[in-house]
Design a protein around this motif. Structure first.
Motif, PDB file in Angstrom:
ATOM      1  N   ALA A 157       0.865  -1.182   0.000  1.00  0.00           N
ATOM      2  CA  ALA A 157       0.000   0.000   0.000  1.00  0.00           C
ATOM      3  C   ALA A 157       0.897   1.225   0.000  1.00  0.00           C
ATOM      4  O   ALA A 157       1.896   1.271   0.716  1.00  0.00           O
ATOM      5  CB  ALA A 157      -0.896   0.010   1.228  1.00  0.00           C
ATOM      6  N   ILE A 158       0.558   2.220  -0.805  1.00  0.00           N
ATOM      7  CA  ILE A 158       1.373   3.419  -0.966  1.00  0.00           C
ATOM      8  C   ILE A 158       0.650   4.613  -0.351  1.00  0.00           C
ATOM      9  O   ILE A 158      -0.545   4.814  -0.598  1.00  0.00           O
ATOM     10  CB  ILE A 158       1.664   3.691  -2.453  1.00  0.00           C
ATOM     11  CG1 ILE A 158       2.233   2.462  -3.145  1.00  0.00           C
ATOM     12  CG2 ILE A 158       2.571   4.896  -2.619  1.00  0.00           C
ATOM     13  CD1 ILE A 158       3.565   2.013  -2.651  1.00  0.00           C
ATOM     14  N   PHE A 159       1.390   5.423   0.433  1.00  0.00           N
ATOM     15  CA  PHE A 159       0.844   6.627   1.063  1.00  0.00           C
ATOM     16  C   PHE A 159       1.849   7.761   0.904  1.00  0.00           C
ATOM     17  O   PHE A 159       3.053   7.546   0.908  1.00  0.00           O
ATOM     18  CB  PHE A 159       0.598   6.390   2.566  1.00  0.00           C
ATOM     19  CG  PHE A 159      -0.371   5.299   2.858  1.00  0.00           C
ATOM     20  CD1 PHE A 159      -1.729   5.529   2.861  1.00  0.00           C
ATOM     21  CD2 PHE A 159       0.076   4.015   3.125  1.00  0.00           C
ATOM     22  CE1 PHE A 159      -2.628   4.512   3.119  1.00  0.00           C
ATOM     23  CE2 PHE A 159      -0.816   2.983   3.388  1.00  0.00           C
ATOM     24  CZ  PHE A 159      -2.168   3.235   3.382  1.00  0.00           C
ATOM     25  N   PHE A 160       1.359   9.005   0.798  1.00  0.00           N
ATOM     26  CA  PHE A 160       2.254  10.158   0.716  1.00  0.00           C
ATOM     27  C   PHE A 160       2.548  10.757   2.079  1.00  0.00           C
ATOM     28  O   PHE A 160       3.399  11.608   2.209  1.00  0.00           O
ATOM     29  CB  PHE A 160       1.679  11.222  -0.229  1.00  0.00           C
ATOM     30  CG  PHE A 160       1.935  10.882  -1.659  1.00  0.00           C
ATOM     31  CD1 PHE A 160       3.210  10.962  -2.182  1.00  0.00           C
ATOM     32  CD2 PHE A 160       0.910  10.452  -2.476  1.00  0.00           C
ATOM     33  CE1 PHE A 160       3.468  10.633  -3.497  1.00  0.00           C
ATOM     34  CE2 PHE A 160       1.158  10.123  -3.790  1.00  0.00           C
ATOM     35  CZ  PHE A 160       2.433  10.212  -4.310  1.00  0.00           C
ATOM     36  N   SER A 161       1.873  10.316   3.106  1.00  0.00           N
ATOM     37  CA  SER A 161       2.100  10.819   4.455  1.00  0.00           C
ATOM     38  C   SER A 161       2.628   9.685   5.326  1.00  0.00           C
ATOM     39  O   SER A 161       2.088   8.570   5.310  1.00  0.00           O
ATOM     40  CB  SER A 161       0.789  11.359   5.029  1.00  0.00           C
ATOM     41  OG  SER A 161       0.886  11.524   6.415  1.00  0.00           O
ATOM     42  N   ASP A 190      -0.081   8.500   7.777  1.00  0.00           N
ATOM     43  CA  ASP A 190      -1.047   7.551   7.199  1.00  0.00           C
ATOM     44  C   ASP A 190      -0.438   6.153   7.087  1.00  0.00           C
ATOM     45  O   ASP A 190      -1.102   5.147   7.342  1.00  0.00           O
ATOM     46  CB  ASP A 190      -1.524   8.030   5.830  1.00  0.00           C
ATOM     47  CG  ASP A 190      -2.425   9.242   5.917  1.00  0.00           C
ATOM     48  OD1 ASP A 190      -2.971   9.508   7.009  1.00  0.00           O
ATOM     49  OD2 ASP A 190      -2.598   9.922   4.882  1.00  0.00           O
ATOM     50  N   ALA A 191       0.823   6.088   6.679  1.00  0.00           N
ATOM     51  CA  ALA A 191       1.491   4.793   6.538  1.00  0.00           C
ATOM     52  C   ALA A 191       1.616   4.099   7.900  1.00  0.00           C
ATOM     53  O   ALA A 191       1.354   2.893   8.013  1.00  0.00           O
ATOM     54  CB  ALA A 191       2.864   4.972   5.900  1.00  0.00           C
ATOM     55  N   GLU A 192       1.994   4.854   8.927  1.00  0.00           N
ATOM     56  CA  GLU A 192       2.121   4.273  10.265  1.00  0.00           C
ATOM     57  C   GLU A 192       0.753   3.838  10.805  1.00  0.00           C
ATOM     58  O   GLU A 192       0.635   2.800  11.442  1.00  0.00           O
ATOM     59  CB  GLU A 192       2.772   5.259  11.229  1.00  0.00           C
ATOM     60  CG  GLU A 192       4.243   5.518  10.953  1.00  0.00           C
ATOM     61  CD  GLU A 192       5.123   4.300  11.144  1.00  0.00           C
ATOM     62  OE1 GLU A 192       4.743   3.364  11.883  1.00  0.00           O
ATOM     63  OE2 GLU A 192       6.209   4.282  10.546  1.00  0.00           O
ATOM     64  N   GLU A 193      -0.285   4.629  10.528  1.00  0.00           N
ATOM     65  CA  GLU A 193      -1.645   4.266  10.959  1.00  0.00           C
ATOM     66  C   GLU A 193      -2.106   2.982  10.268  1.00  0.00           C
ATOM     67  O   GLU A 193      -2.701   2.102  10.891  1.00  0.00           O
ATOM     68  CB  GLU A 193      -2.610   5.415  10.661  1.00  0.00           C
ATOM     69  CG  GLU A 193      -4.063   5.086  10.890  1.00  0.00           C
ATOM     70  CD  GLU A 193      -4.412   4.807  12.347  1.00  0.00           C
ATOM     71  OE1 GLU A 193      -5.419   4.104  12.571  1.00  0.00           O
ATOM     72  OE2 GLU A 193      -3.694   5.267  13.249  1.00  0.00           O
ATOM     73  N   ALA A 194      -1.836   2.872   8.970  1.00  0.00           N
ATOM     74  CA  ALA A 194      -2.221   1.663   8.228  1.00  0.00           C
ATOM     75  C   ALA A 194      -1.497   0.442   8.783  1.00  0.00           C
ATOM     76  O   ALA A 194      -2.099  -0.618   8.980  1.00  0.00           O
ATOM     77  CB  ALA A 194      -1.910   1.843   6.747  1.00  0.00           C
ATOM     78  N   ALA A 195      -0.193   0.579   9.047  1.00  0.00           N
ATOM     79  CA  ALA A 195       0.576  -0.543   9.584  1.00  0.00           C
ATOM     80  C   ALA A 195       0.057  -0.938  10.968  1.00  0.00           C
ATOM     81  O   ALA A 195      -0.060  -2.130  11.274  1.00  0.00           O
ATOM     82  CB  ALA A 195       2.051  -0.174   9.649  1.00  0.00           C
TER      83      ALA A 195
END
Length: 102
Positions: free
Chosen positions: A3-7, A10-15
């Motif tokens: 999954a790709i995020f620019f923030s 957001d990436a840490e929240e998804a993980a």
């Protein structure tokens, strides 16, 4: 799956959401070809979660799902080596042929 995020938030929240659901998740920096500046590189979440689970997380956090391209199908099997004629199951009795009585 990726999954790709620019923030990075957001990436840490998804993980964190994926780990809470029992999946392995790792946040890495995704390198783009030709980019020198680390600021412009997006964040990638690498996980073993199935696509339908990751798709929900990506939709909630405004990212996108990067699925691997489908694998090429296996090459076809070579043709079978078939006999040219049928095999004889029974052999005629050995010895001289017998003539029926007249």
């Amino acid at each position: 799956m990726r999954a790709i995020f620019f923030s990075d938030d957001d990436a840490e929240e998804a993980a964190a959401r994926l780990r809470r659901d029992g999946y392995d998740a790792e946040v890495v920096r995704e390198r783009l070809a030709g980019e020198d500046d680390d600021e412009d590189h997006p964040w990638a979440v690498l996980t073993d979660a199935p696509a339908f689970v990751l798709e929900v997380v990506v939709d909630d956090l405004d990212g996108w799902l990067d699925e691997a391209p489908p694998e090429a199908p296996a090459p076809p099997l070579p043709p079978l080596d078939l006999p040219a004629a049928p095999k004889r199951i029974k052999r005629p009795p050995a010895g001289p042929p017998t003539t029926p009585p007249a």
